[in-house]
Design an enzyme around this catalytic site. Structure first.
Site, mmCIF file in Angstrom:
data_model
loop_
_atom_site.group_PDB
_atom_site.id
_atom_site.type_symbol
_atom_site.label_atom_id
_atom_site.label_comp_id
_atom_site.label_asym_id
_atom_site.label_seq_id
_atom_site.Cartn_x
_atom_site.Cartn_y
_atom_site.Cartn_z
ATOM 1 N N SER A 24 -26.443 52.772 31.383
ATOM 2 C CA SER A 24 -25.570 53.434 30.109
ATOM 3 C C SER A 24 -24.061 55.295 30.102
ATOM 4 C CB SER A 24 -27.013 54.441 29.686
ATOM 5 O OG SER A 24 -27.138 55.611 30.141
ATOM 6 N N GLY A 25 -24.214 55.085 31.644
ATOM 7 C CA GLY A 25 -22.480 56.484 31.863
ATOM 8 C C GLY A 25 -21.451 55.308 31.093
ATOM 9 N N CYS A 159 -10.514 56.299 40.390
ATOM 10 C CA CYS A 159 -10.084 56.203 39.711
ATOM 11 C C CYS A 159 -8.297 56.630 40.174
ATOM 12 C CB CYS A 159 -10.348 56.981 38.983
ATOM 13 S SG CYS A 159 -11.035 58.777 39.005
#
Lengths: 357, 357, 357, 357
Positions: A24-25, A159
């Site tokens: 759900s993220g 990231c």
């Protein structure tokens, strides 16, 4: 470049089944999107404690046409590949359970990115499963794709680390980082904070910011050092975009470097890479790497300019933090590990014009 | 801190008349706003070739209640103080005419910021009035307010230079910059490009950007070097805000420096400054300098963090480029030159929450 | 226009003391900013349960130069005027306590905006102090300033209601709303949601939205109907700005209306109003009312265009929801109630250019 | 739903060749992107007077991996399908030339959207080729796909008209618009203004706007009336997003309507449409149609809410103006005309989270 499929997953069967823990993220939603459009994978389960029973499209609009509903994390079924997109600390607690469920676990958190417990303890707060640290393979395919085939656990690169390493790796390989001083100034979008939000990440407070965070001591320095073999001075800023990580690396080499040296180093490393584009100079609006230009894609843009008077190389590197910096990199790594086409499911080329996106 | 009024303008009269050349641009509009609310100045003329005859409020919404209309630049009348907010190159062509019209000329362009023709030629393209370069006084009042009283021509400091110099000046004064390496990474808003716009600055192309420009060789380096006595490695990025300039300065001092040394240097320099606030650490959403926190104001925020492991000082400095980096600084300089309260007309404290603004 | 000071507060004394309950929110912060710069008020206390003991500047950057610290709500001291900026439902619970503490209570919530318990019950969920509903005076000074002098409790008008009523009130007064059909389509910024935030108001989810909310049944319809004497069809949308409420009112009058009729109605009502500007047509970038043009100010802009073919009047009305739609309106109302200059403390004219702000 | 391939283009050959006139603008760039990823088309030429000789990727970052360079418009070669994405007025001047070059011309401008010269003259300024008006087929496939097979000239529907018609068409078909009053309030992104820019569309001026334009008399009313059979009261606002058009339609039916009637009308019309999703209510962040949720895609979202007390239906319709409102619709129309899969080349499902995009 294409890895030989030597993993435990049998890729001759019709489709490889894949599930997502923590779907759900933002990273989980992106995994759903990428796997739903992937020619080799078949989506099995998507877990979410909060949204169990609801359709995945009720949380992630791009998935509205999909029938899949969120499952409870406790109801995990066996599958070929398990992608885990949970907050840091969750995968290390459940790694045995995850490995029981799947031949290959691809983790998007920081839990298994470092090689040793000592490194982990230096940057984080104690690892509950240090014995698996050297089992897991870090994944930033441009740098270490040869490690991925046959892996049992893959730790997809972070990231900001990905943006930085892609910018500097050719210099490291060419020896230009040896003895160099390096300052890395990163600008990131709000999706790095994850779904949820609090007062500081509310639209009213976060719009229009240039907000320093982690001025010193950012944890991604550990990954960067591990892969570049040198430490960097690293600082992050939140800026007003949703997706994107942009690393500006100011490199002061130990000796003279020419433009030819630099182009040689970068072209040698990246000319055959499917997801790295050199972008340096030229005319028009888009002259250097920009997160906008790769938003929604698994591409990285890398470019540089040589500042002769200061004997400085300014390197720019831009990625979409949710794709190349997270879910896309995980899928890329799985493609390599399983012997699929590296670009399978990752062909989207981006939009123009585009806001953040 | 208050300068002694020794200028040629007679400040005993009821009000000091002031006109603005180039009043339809962003800096000119801000001058209009600031002077309209200033207790000592009386607005006389506001010139604009393009909008001559139209009300200033038709271009600048905050001035809608004002009767003033734009005049032709050729119709300039005598006045006490003339503020010139024209593109670079215009003031040097017209400086004699401007000085004939006013005892004090405050120029917001780069035309008279450098001390020597040699400097100018290094960074720009030939100066048409080099004889006036050493007549003009550079204005960044925190650094050189003692030069301003009695000046005939004032060259208000540039936006990115102002942010950078304010961040580093205490280190320069404390000797910490001696032999130090300095990288300056600046993020700026779209108002720096001025009114007008082109394809690259259109909303569709510029929204959500982290766009490198002037990766090397930015002209403001000349001002910075002139006032800090050292060269810096300087790179700019356009980000998604309208107002604001944020300088992150990575300083590598020649020897060990403590937090106490740093606080001593900064407090000694800025504790009595009306427009500089130290902002470093603490809790809550706003911990370090941010352009948002000073938007619309003449305030600068400065802060720092010491990165022990890298022997690096990370300095943050944030201003509103249209106010502290341009029109506000010009008014501040005029206040000093004319012996007014330094803060006269510059009291606005900002808004919360605020978008860019 | 100026009210006669007949209230219970003695305004002959040096300064009128004022406190704010709920001062850590956006409206409370704006009250702090406005009262800190107000010539007649002296700030006494600012309460916040969450931030008690911390400086008000740690939450609201514009107040960083202020010594004031947040107090506990339970430590409220006597004061001349008490502004209450708490969530809906709090003031009605504490109204006796608040009135014990101050001669004049100015409430920014919806608790006392409606005249009768029946109205309240229709739109909200039960009133705990209905006996005070007819004691409190609604405040939208352009519409009912004559009610405010001598008031004990003032209920400052809601943001969307204020934008709508200001747009339509001249038509109501001129009888043009009699029998007319009215559609009101409102666009609002993220500050309307208040400080705090949740997933839906996080930057990542709320950036770039055009998000319908309260498509029907918005509670501000009650205020609008109460003051315009007619019901309207009302719909709200969240858009990407932080401050601002913009009401577009599509009015279908019962009979023919001319441009002259409309200008007569609006000019008659607003020509002498210090905070309402007519803005309709003209050339340049800013032709109609826009929230950007009044951001940070207590001004409203109102304009219209007559659509002959459809016998429709399109009315535009724009305010800053945090100022004219909340804290500024409350100060304006207090100015009227206490016989101060109506514009005292509310002179800020706005910024250009500006992002949201 | 799939059209029978009866056109003049021979779709049995390996690939259908396609060129784009006006390929440097936003719609042209999107056509390039869509055709480059289309399984049936082969890109032949992309013309641009300004960028002739440059690579298409130098203007449109998503095309950086493509070898194609812009051609001069005068060098147009024969091709199967010609897409024209030029400013209004250009296609009508060159239609004979375009038809000589291609069996099928798909025009994205307004030149051939109206049926008669009289209509055109009412809304635009004289048509230079009125004889072709009834030859051209308007394309909004959900409404008139049966007209497209075999067409020689297709006029792809306008962005705001598309959003509005898709929102209201089921009501028109169900007779609910008969005698109804309809107000349409549209919010659009900056890409509608096209590449290029001017002062009003510069980032500094356009950020954070809610800016009325075309308050009355918007030209898309002509298309809307042509296809819905009723006139609407139409007003547009520019808001801060890059892509997107959102139409909120306030419908006042002549008689009582139930939720069941409405669901019946919408489901009957759209349940089998590949590019229309009903989105009304539910929980979570995304409850109604939003441009963000369809950004980058050819999808439209449509939803409604019934306001019983006002006997009003509020209809929401959201599209990406560059895709579903322009280039995507043109490709969709060509797919229908040529008998391809309707969704060919248009499968992208969007991103989450996303800024504007």
């Amino acid at each position: 470049m294409a890895a030989t499929p030597t993993g435990d997953v049998d890729v001759d069967s019709e489709a490889v089944s894949a599930s997502i823990v923590g779907a759900s993220g933002f990273a989980g939603g992106e995994l759903l999107r990428l796997l739903a459009g992937h020619p080799e994978f078949e989506l099995s389960q998507a877990t979410s404690r909060e949204y169990a029973g609801k359709s995945v499209g009720s949380v992630h609009p791009p998935l509205r046409g999909t029938d899949l509903r969120f499952s409870q994390p406790g109801d995990l079924e066996s599958v070929d590949v398990l992608f885990t997109a949970t907050p840091h600390g969750v995968t290390m607690e459940h790694i045995d359970e995850y490995q029981d469920a799947a031949e290959l676990v691809v983790d998007l958190s920081a839990d298994f990115r470092l090689d040793t417990e000592a490194q982990y303890d230096e940057w984080y707060d104690g690892h509950s499963c240090p014995g698996k640290l050297d089992v897991a393979q870090y994944a930033l395919p441009e740098v270490n794709r040869e490690n991925l085939a046959g892996a049992d656990v893959i730790a997809s690169g972070g990231c900001n680390a990905t943006a930085t390493i892609l910018g500097l790796y050719p210099l490291a390989e060419a020896g230009i980082l040896d003895g160099a001083d390096v300052v890395v100034d990163v600008k990131v979008g709000s999706s790095e904070g994850g779904a949820g939000g609090g007062a500081a990440s509310s639209h009213a407070e976060r719009s229009g910011v240039v907000r320093p965070y982690a001025p010193t001591g950012h944890r991604h320095e550990a990954e960067i050092e591990q892969w570049l073999g040198t430490s960097v001075s690293f600082t992050c800023h939140a800026v007003d975009m949703v997706r994107g990580a942009s690393a500006t690396c100011h490199v002061f080499p130990d000796g003279p470097v020419s433009n030819g040296d630099l182009w040689g180093a970068y072209r040698g490393e990246y000319d055959d890479e499917p997801f790295v584009r050199m972008q340096a100079g030229g005319s028009g609006t888009y002259r250097y790497p920009e997160p906008k230009a790769v938003a929604g894609t698994n591409h990285a843009e890398v470019g540089f300019e040589l500042d002769a008077s200061n004997e400085r190389i300014v390197v720019f590197s831009a990625i979409d933090n949710v794709v190349k910096g997270s879910a896309g990199q995980a899928v890329h790594a799985a493609n390599v590990a399983l012997g699929f086409e590296e670009t399978a499911g990752l062909e989207f080329a981006g939009l123009h014009p585009v806001g953040s996106p």
